[in-house]
Design a protein around this motif. Structure first.
Motif, PDB file in Angstrom:
ATOM      1  N   UNK A 114       0.837  -1.208   0.000  1.00 35.70           N
ATOM      2  CA  UNK A 114       0.000   0.000   0.000  1.00 35.70           C
ATOM      3  C   UNK A 114       0.866   1.250   0.000  1.00 35.70           C
ATOM      4  N   UNK A 115       1.916   1.243   0.807  1.00 31.90           N
ATOM      5  CA  UNK A 115       2.790   2.420   0.879  1.00 31.90           C
ATOM      6  C   UNK A 115       3.485   2.650  -0.455  1.00 31.90           C
ATOM      7  N   UNK A 116       3.917   1.565  -1.086  1.00 30.41           N
ATOM      8  CA  UNK A 116       4.591   1.699  -2.382  1.00 30.41           C
ATOM      9  C   UNK A 116       3.668   2.389  -3.391  1.00 30.41           C
ATOM     10  N   UNK A 117       2.380   2.026  -3.349  1.00 35.60           N
ATOM     11  CA  UNK A 117       1.444   2.646  -4.289  1.00 35.60           C
ATOM     12  C   UNK A 117       1.132   4.094  -3.908  1.00 35.60           C
ATOM     13  N   UNK A 118       1.340   4.430  -2.643  1.00 39.39           N
ATOM     14  CA  UNK A 118       1.063   5.796  -2.195  1.00 39.39           C
ATOM     15  C   UNK A 118       2.197   6.753  -2.535  1.00 39.39           C
TER      16      UNK A 118
END
Ligand SMILES: Nc1ncnc2c1ncn2[C@@H]1O[C@H](COP(=O)(O)OP(=O)(O)O)[C@@H](O)[C@H]1O
Ligand SMILES: [Mg+2]
Lengths: 427, 252, 314
Positions: free
Chosen positions: A143-147
């Motif tokens: 999720x963080x990578x996509x954020x």
């Protein structure tokens, strides 16, 4: 002990060491020859994928098979290692002097760093809790990578050009064959290191916490500390696989670290067999091959690999390497012939059940595409109507009849094997 | 002289049930000390408290004068105390030899090394071989511990406990479930491995206890009700009541 | 203020839904020591089956039939699958349920397709109940709450008043003792596993139409529910309740906050260097909402490795 006695003891040992190295020499030779045997660019890129999958699966088995730790987010290390390596590749594109063959080292650093961070939370627990925490951490990381599109490129990921770095000894790794040899060399070296690790104190301690984490504490070791170290090393090797993937694909996306990718490495490692060092190699090669070969033929490939996985969990928890190990003494003792009739008796049931399963799954996928307005592709060359009742009934009957036959034939086969292996032992 | 083990005011309850209710125990250095008592008296629980497997509710445990109360098991081991388990606790998928080697790793300089070969630790290998022959399990060297016969597993349990060379050894019912002959072998083994060390042993077989122990402590209803040389304990009326009471219960 | 009331209401509904799932998981784990990784898949199965059945027989029939059906499937899985691998240990059981989740995740799109299905709230409950913070509050939400609470009451009574409940409670506190109670343990396992799956199926029936019924629903909710049971302390029902409500509220609240992360941190008096990682500070809290459960999981475990109310270490 007197000096001559010591050398006498040492000699057979060095002989054993040589014998232990033999598979590695053979593997290196095979890696050299394979690209000339396997046809075409397609075969070559398949070999590259297999090399990467081997490193990845072996690193996964450092946890599952050797350490008893089930990691549901292992692809995170591969993915972040890959992203870091890709950043290095982009720097090389921008003119920095970064030799391309060193990229997997960058990946290793990435994998190691994330594993230390993630392991700090997860390795304080063992067993089920550990597994669930790895799942949560993986969700978080993806999720963080996509954020953070500025760092990880969002949905499209990051891409680079592996041939734009400084050529090394006149080789710029632009062609697939050059990339292959680079990947093969790294995969070989990484696998060797992982094998050597199994023969170190930490490698043995990993086995100990797998078997009995509590007792380890009463022998002076903190099981959580061992888990953290093993987890970190495993992350490091997964990071190498990530660096190799970045090199090979010239693109890294969040998909590389998705839960699906984590599931895939679990499935391939388990099918290969977690009980031996080389089991995951078999799994990596086989599943990589099948996923490429079968995914062009059928839409249901994922379902089949899931079914194969569950079948293995239930009936062959040692995976393929476990089956091989169980039969090696029997075959060596020359009793394979005794097994043949009992095993052959299982074949009709097996093929019927297989045909039934395939039929049901393929009909299901046809039904979907028909509902979506496509005309159905033939099933095994037969023009079956997935909306009709008959094909479904036939497939179901095949499956049930096959299962029934298998159940009937299984006890005899088990008995035959037990008899043969006892006799092989006695011999 | 400081005591090898000095337990004072030790207490432990599981929920509302008080199992250990103020245990006092003194074990002199180099002695063989037996802990006896009826089933369910809390003997194993006492070992769990001393070895750090369970946290105690109150009290203090000194090992050679050092406070080890509340430490984790590995810290306690590293201060020189090793223990065995009543329910065999081995590494079932490692060979007998590897079980012994793993057990001796901490005290033979292995640390957590992943950059050196295990084979390279020669003293470690010699120690494992030594314990192996002490146990008489040479012929089972490469058998998986999980595949051993029960008596061999119990012997290996002792071997794993002593392989690290701890000064103070706690054995929890090492002969439980053994035949007469196996028990005799185990007693010889225990006698040999405890030479020059401090041994605390929970034992049911009173024959074994009186043959082996220098001192006997009797644990009943969560307290040590008697402690002293075998002859003194044998005659102690409190011990008789505790044992007769327990016997009467089992009969009823 | 009304805004806050809305968040609390929605957070409560979501939290109760999460608890419906985690309670089944916790029961099964407490009894059998197996964390059923296919639990959310049974939830998904419940939603899809409810869709199909509600078309033919209506929502109310589905509300009754589907939990029974999913429970039966669960019981069959336990009897013919899980029980076979039990002898290989917990890791094998975990792998089995993982494979099961994998297969259900492939079979569902095989039957119902890869896109969301139009599983709708029943007409009888499809009306706004009242208006809060300018939003019409759907009556169905309240119905969900009522079903969840009714389920807990039934479950509570069953655990407190029946013989089976006694065994289950004993198993939760003394897992190694159940075998000695002289009960037909395998049969109890099958029952509990089936009951747990039925609960998941029921959650699917009542949540599938309030949210979306699509093949990815097991994965997205599953990871959250597993985070909850670990956060609450594996095997602890109270822990699961606290963690479910906590995540329900925090996630619902963060979804409704449009504030950028950097601004929010500055409001809290935490200085951030907004020159670095500019995209991070500009993300609104609403977009961060999906990661909230995992951040909470890590925070809780960092402070208390065994979980909020965990007593047993794994
Ligand atoms: N973890 C535990 N939880 C609750 N009760 C326990 C636990 N461990 C032991 N007990 C109880 O404590 C009592 C003493 O047990 P133990 O120390 O094993 O006795 P023994 O003297 O036979 O070794 C027994 O009644 C046992 O049931
Ligand atoms: Mg005992």
């Amino acid at each position: 002990m007197s000096a001559p006695a010591q050398t006498a003891l040492a000699r057979p040992q060095s002989g054993a060491a040589l014998r232990a190295m033999l598979p590695w020499v053979l593997a290196a030779l095979a890696a050299l020859i394979l690209p000339h045997v396997v046809p075409g660019g397609f075969g070559l890129s398949l070999l590259c994928r297999m090399g990467i999958a081997i490193v990845f699966a072996l690193s996964f088995n450092m946890l599952l098979g050797q350490g008893g730790m089930l990691d549901f987010g292992h692809a995170v290390f591969l993915g972040l290692g890959g992203f870091l390596a890709m950043h290095a590749m982009k720097l090389a594109d921008a003119g920095w002097w970064i030799p391309l063959p060193a990229l997997p080292l960058v990946g290793a650093a990435g994998g190691l760093a994330v594993a230390i961070l993630a392991g700090w939370v997860s390795t304080r627990r063992a067993g089920t809790a550990f597994a669930m925490i790895t799942l949560g951490v993986a969700e978080l990381v993806v999720a963080v990578v996509l954020l953070l599109p500025s760092v990880f490129g969002g949905e499209e990921g990051l891409s680079g050009d592996r041939s734009s770095g400084p050529p090394l000894l006149g080789v710029d790794f632009g062609t697939q064959i050059q990339a292959y040899y680079l990947i093969a060399a790294w995969a070989w070296a990484a696998a060797l290191l992982m094998w050597l690790y199994t023969r170190t104190p930490l490698g043995r301690l990993a086995n100990a916490i797998r078997d009995n984490p509590e007792r380890v504490g009463f022998l002076g070791y903190d099981a959580a500390r061992i888990r953290l170290l093993v987890f970190s090393l495993s992350g490091l090797f997964a990071g190498i696989a990530g660096g190799l993937a970045a090199l090979n694909d010239e693109i890294v996306t969040a998909g590389n670290m998705s839960p699906e990718a984590s599931s895939a490495v679990l499935v391939m490692t388990f099918i290969g067999g977690v009980g031996t060092f080389w089991g995951p190699v078999i799994g990596a090669v086989l599943i990589t091959f099948l996923s490429v070969a079968l995914s062009t033929v059928t839409d249901a490939w994922q379902l089949y690999s899931g079914l194969l996985f569950v079948a293995m969990v239930v009936w062959a928890p040692g995976g393929i390497s476990g089956i091989i190990l169980a039969h090696a003494p029997v075959v060596r003792a020359g009793f394979a012939g005794r097994l043949a009739p009992a095993y052959a008796a299982m074949l009709p049931g097996f093929f019927l059940a297989l045909a039934g399963t395939l039929g049901l799954a393929e009909l299901g996928f046809r039904l979907q595409s028909v509902r979506n307005g496509a005309s159905p592709r033939p099933v095994f060359g037969m023009a079956l109507d997935p909306q009709g009742v008959l094909p479904w009934v036939v497939a179901a009957i095949l499956l049930l009849a096959g299962a029934w036959l298998l159940r009937r034939a299984a006890p005899a086969a088990r008995e035959a094997w037990q008899e043969a292996s006892v006799m092989a032992q006695v011999q | 002289m400081t005591l090898a083990l000095h337990v004072t005011g030790l207490k432990k309850a599981f929920g509302p049930t008080k199992i250990i209710r103020g245990v006092e125990l003194q074990v002199a250095r180099g002695e063989r000390h037996a802990v006896i008592g009826p089933n369910g008296a809390g003997k194993s629980t006492l070992f769990h408290l001393i070895s750090g497997r369970l946290p105690s509710d109150a009290g203090q445990i000194l090992l050679h004068g050092q406070d080890i109360t509340g430490l984790a098991p590995h810290d306690i081991f590293n201060r020189g105390l090793a223990r065995s388990f009543q329910v065999t606790s081995l590494f079932p998928r490692l060979s007998v030899f590897e079980n012994l080697r793993a057990a001796a790793m901490r005290t033979h300089g292995c640390g957590h090394a992943f950059w050196r070969r295990l084979e390279g630790f020669a003293p470690l290998r010699r120690r494992a071989e030594e314990v192996l022959s002490l146990l008489g399990l040479e012929r089972r060297r490469d058998v998986l511990a999980g595949a051993l016969a029960y008596a061999d597993q119990r012997a290996l349990e002792i071997g794993v406990t002593i392989a690290g060379g701890a000064e103070t050894i706690l054995l929890d019912e090492p002969t439980a479930g053994m035949s007469r002959a196996e028990t005799e072998r185990a007693v010889t083994l225990i006698r040999r491995v405890s030479e020059g060390r401090t041994l605390v042993m929970i034992e049911h077989d009173l024959g074994v206890v009186f043959g082996l122990a220098d001192t006997i402590s009797v644990l009943a209803e969560g307290r040590v009700i008697a402690s002293g040389p075998p002859d003194q304990v044998r005659g102690d009326p409190a011990v008789r009541t505790a044992y007769l009471g327990a016997a009467a219960e089992t009969l009823a | 203020m009304e805004q806050l009331g809305l968040i609390l209401l929605n957070g409560l509904v979501y939290g109760l839904l999460l608890f419906m799932l985690s309670v089944g998981l916790t029961l099964i784990f407490g009894m059998m020591g197996v964390l059923n990784l296919a639990h959310a898949s049974f939830y998904m199965l419940g939603a899809f089956l409810a869709f199909t059945i509600s078309i033919r027989l209506g929502f109310w029939a589905a509300l009754i039939i589907v939990p029974v059906l999913v429970g039966l499937i669960g019981a069959v899985v336990e009897r013919y699958g899980l029980r076979t691998v039990h002898k290989h240990g917990h890791l094998a059981e975990l792998l089995f349920t993982f494979g099961l989740a994998f297969i259900i995740g492939e079979v569902v799109p095989l039957i119902w397709g890869r896109t969301p299905v139009p599983y709708r709230v029943p007409a009888a409950l499809d009306f706004p109940l009242f208006s809060i913070a300018g939003n019409a509050y759907p009556a169905y939400r309240l119905f969900m709450m009522a079903v969840a609470i009714a389920m807990f009451l039934v479950l509570y009574l069953a655990l407190a008043r029946t013989r089976l409940g006694l065994v289950v409670r004993a198993a939760l506190t003394h897992p190694d003792m159940v075998g000695m109670l002289g009960h037909d343990v395998p049969k109890v396992f099958t029952l509990v596993f089936g009951a747990g799956c039925a609960l998941a199926g029921l959650a699917g029936v009542i949540a599938g139409n309030a949210f979306t019924t699509e093949p990815g629903m097991a994965r997205s909710l599953g990871a959250i529910v597993f985070a909850i049971v670990v956060m609450g302390g594996l095997g602890s029902i109270w822990g699961a309740l606290v963690a479910s409500l906590l995540i329900g509220f925090v996630q619902t609240a963060s979804i409704s906050l449009d504030m950028p992360l950097g601004t929010a941190l500055m409001h809290l008096g935490i200085p951030v260097n907004t020159a670095m990682l500019t995209d991070l500070w500009q993300i609104t809290i609403a977009r961060v909402a999906p990661v909230v459960p995992y951040v909470l999981l890590i925070l809780v475990l960092a402070l208390r490795p065994r979980g909020l109310m965990g007593t047993r270490s794994a």
